[in-house]
Design a protein around this motif. Structure first.
Motif, short mmCIF file in Angstrom:
data_model
loop_
_atom_site.label_atom_id
_atom_site.label_comp_id
_atom_site.label_asym_id
_atom_site.label_seq_id
_atom_site.Cartn_x
_atom_site.Cartn_y
_atom_site.Cartn_z
N PRO A 42 -3.65 -0.52 10.49
CA PRO A 42 -4.18 -1.53 11.78
C PRO A 42 -3.10 -2.35 11.73
N VAL A 43 -3.06 -2.77 13.09
CA VAL A 43 -1.93 -3.69 13.60
C VAL A 43 -2.63 -4.69 14.66
N PHE A 44 -2.46 -6.07 14.63
CA PHE A 44 -2.76 -7.08 15.48
C PHE A 44 -1.46 -7.40 16.32
N SER A 45 -1.64 -7.14 17.60
CA SER A 45 -0.53 -7.59 18.33
C SER A 45 -1.03 -8.74 19.29
N ILE A 46 -0.47 -9.83 19.09
CA ILE A 46 -0.45 -11.32 19.77
C ILE A 46 0.62 -11.39 20.85
N PHE A 47 0.27 -11.42 22.13
CA PHE A 47 1.30 -11.55 23.23
C PHE A 47 1.92 -13.10 22.90
N SER A 48 1.11 -13.89 22.75
CA SER A 48 1.50 -15.45 22.56
C SER A 48 1.66 -15.74 21.18
N SER A 49 2.36 -16.78 20.98
CA SER A 49 2.57 -17.19 19.54
C SER A 49 1.45 -17.98 19.20
N GLN A 50 0.42 -18.19 20.04
CA GLN A 50 -0.70 -19.39 19.54
C GLN A 50 -1.77 -18.62 18.66
N ILE A 51 -1.49 -18.71 17.37
CA ILE A 51 -2.78 -18.02 16.41
C ILE A 51 -2.49 -18.96 15.05
N ILE A 92 0.84 -1.21 -0.02
CA ILE A 92 -0.02 -0.06 -0.13
C ILE A 92 0.89 1.26 0.03
N ASP A 93 0.31 2.34 -0.44
CA ASP A 93 0.96 3.83 -0.54
C ASP A 93 1.31 4.13 1.01
N ASP A 94 2.52 4.57 1.47
CA ASP A 94 2.61 4.90 2.74
C ASP A 94 2.46 6.53 3.18
N LYS A 95 1.75 7.18 1.93
CA LYS A 95 1.42 8.59 2.24
C LYS A 95 0.38 8.83 2.97
N GLY A 96 0.17 9.86 3.77
CA GLY A 96 -1.14 10.20 4.53
C GLY A 96 -1.40 9.62 5.91
N PHE A 97 -0.53 8.58 6.29
CA PHE A 97 -0.95 7.93 7.32
C PHE A 97 -0.37 8.76 8.79
N LYS A 98 -1.27 8.90 9.59
CA LYS A 98 -0.95 9.76 10.72
C LYS A 98 -0.53 8.85 11.91
N GLY A 99 -0.50 7.59 11.76
CA GLY A 99 -0.16 6.63 13.01
C GLY A 99 -0.77 5.30 12.76
N ALA A 100 -0.51 4.57 13.60
CA ALA A 100 -1.05 3.02 13.60
C ALA A 100 -1.80 2.75 15.01
N VAL A 101 -3.02 2.08 15.00
CA VAL A 101 -3.62 1.69 15.72
C VAL A 101 -3.63 0.14 16.16
N PHE A 102 -3.76 -0.44 17.36
CA PHE A 102 -3.32 -1.85 17.64
C PHE A 102 -4.55 -2.58 18.24
N GLU A 103 -4.93 -3.70 17.90
CA GLU A 103 -5.94 -4.50 18.46
C GLU A 103 -5.05 -5.62 19.36
N VAL A 104 -4.83 -5.40 20.56
CA VAL A 104 -4.01 -6.16 21.52
C VAL A 104 -4.70 -7.42 21.88
N ARG A 105 -4.10 -9.04 21.78
CA ARG A 105 -4.74 -9.98 22.20
C ARG A 105 -3.77 -10.80 22.94
N GLN A 106 -4.11 -11.49 24.04
CA GLN A 106 -3.19 -12.42 24.69
C GLN A 106 -2.54 -13.73 23.84
N GLY A 107 -3.59 -13.92 22.92
CA GLY A 107 -3.44 -15.27 22.21
C GLY A 107 -4.73 -15.19 21.03
N PHE A 108 -4.58 -16.10 20.24
CA PHE A 108 -5.80 -16.36 19.30
C PHE A 108 -5.91 -17.83 18.87
N LYS A 109 -6.72 -18.22 19.83
CA LYS A 109 -6.95 -19.77 19.70
C LYS A 109 -8.22 -20.23 18.78
#
Length: 258
Positions: A179-188, A138-155
């Motif tokens: 948009p960024v998905f941040s998974i603390f566990s390696s379980q996804i 995707i084009d990297d222009k115009g973004f003002k930041g990143a938002v995160f959905e945080v999960r402990q894991g994704f079973k």
């Protein structure tokens, strides 16, 4: 750790929704003891109560760990970015239900370029965003930041949850956030990772990969400047002791004590 202690309040309801506070062990033994069939076959047992409590608590344990992870991640963002306002660590938007009512949906973390006062972190975040856009195609222009959905894991492979996540990602792009998905566990599951990436979402997983575009731990260390892996290693004896004691209480035949 604080959210985990909420699990100690859980008591199974055994299908009786009217009893909102759930059943104690003594109440359960009376309930099943007075049921002819269950008492005849031996289900009026403390071990049956423990099995129900364990089954109901398992989801709650994961959920409460997830809440703890969200709080920890936001605190890391706040401390490393130098935000003046803690509210900058989170992002929310408004939408409407089918009934036409307005509701707010929130994502668990935000890196707002304009609000980052730590210049070194700001430079690293900008570079990380640019490279992430390149990887996502995707084009990297115009973004003002990143938002995160945080999960402990994704079973779970729950398609409803995945669809909701992708809806959030679509809105994030509309507001000029990656948009960024941040998974603390390696379980996804790899299928889920592939679906999110195909939907132009970044996915960070709790593994020891050295790439900050793959590993949540590497991202925190190399981009935010906080060694999250070392935090857990250092505090592991304390956390393991607390969690072990909690699980013993939750899954025993006796009443849990705070």
């Amino acid at each position: 750790m604080e959210p985990l202690y909420e699990c100690l309040n859980y008591k199974p309801k055994f299908g009786h929704s009217a009893k909102e506070e759930g059943y104690t062990l003594d109440e359960f033994l009376q309930l099943y003891g007075e049921d002819p069939f269950y008492s005849w076959i031996g289900l009026d047992s403390p071990y049956m109560f423990a099995a129900h409590k364990a089954a109901g608590c398992m989801t709650s344990v994961y959920r409460q760990i997830g809440i703890g992870c969200e709080r920890l991640f936001r605190q890391i963002i706040f401390d490393t970015t130098g935000y003046e306002d803690y509210a900058s660590t989170q992002w929310s938007y408004k939408t409407k239900t089918q009934a036409g009512k307005e509701k707010a949906l929130a994502l668990d973390g935000r890196l707002e370029i304009a609000d980052i006062r730590n210049n070194d972190v700001k430079k690293r975040v900008k570079k990380w965003m640019s490279k992430s856009c390149e990887q996502l195609g995707i084009d990297d222009k115009g973004f003002k930041g990143a938002v995160f959905e945080v999960r402990q894991g994704f079973k779970s492979k729950d398609s409803k949850r995945q669809n909701g996540d992708i809806d959030n990602a679509t809105v994030a792009y509309a507001y000029h956030y990656i948009p960024v998905f941040s998974i603390f566990s390696s379980q996804i599951d790899n299928d889920i990772v592939l679906r999110y990436k195909n939907s132009r979402c970044c996915v960070l997983v709790g593994n020891m990969n050295k790439s900050p575009y793959v590993s949540l731990f590497s991202f925190c260390k190399e981009i935010l400047g906080y060694d999250l892996a070392e935090f857990f290693k250092t505090n592991s004896p304390y956390i393991r002791n607390k969690v072990g004691t909690l699980l013993e209480q939750l899954f025993s035949v006796h009443e849990a004590k705070k």
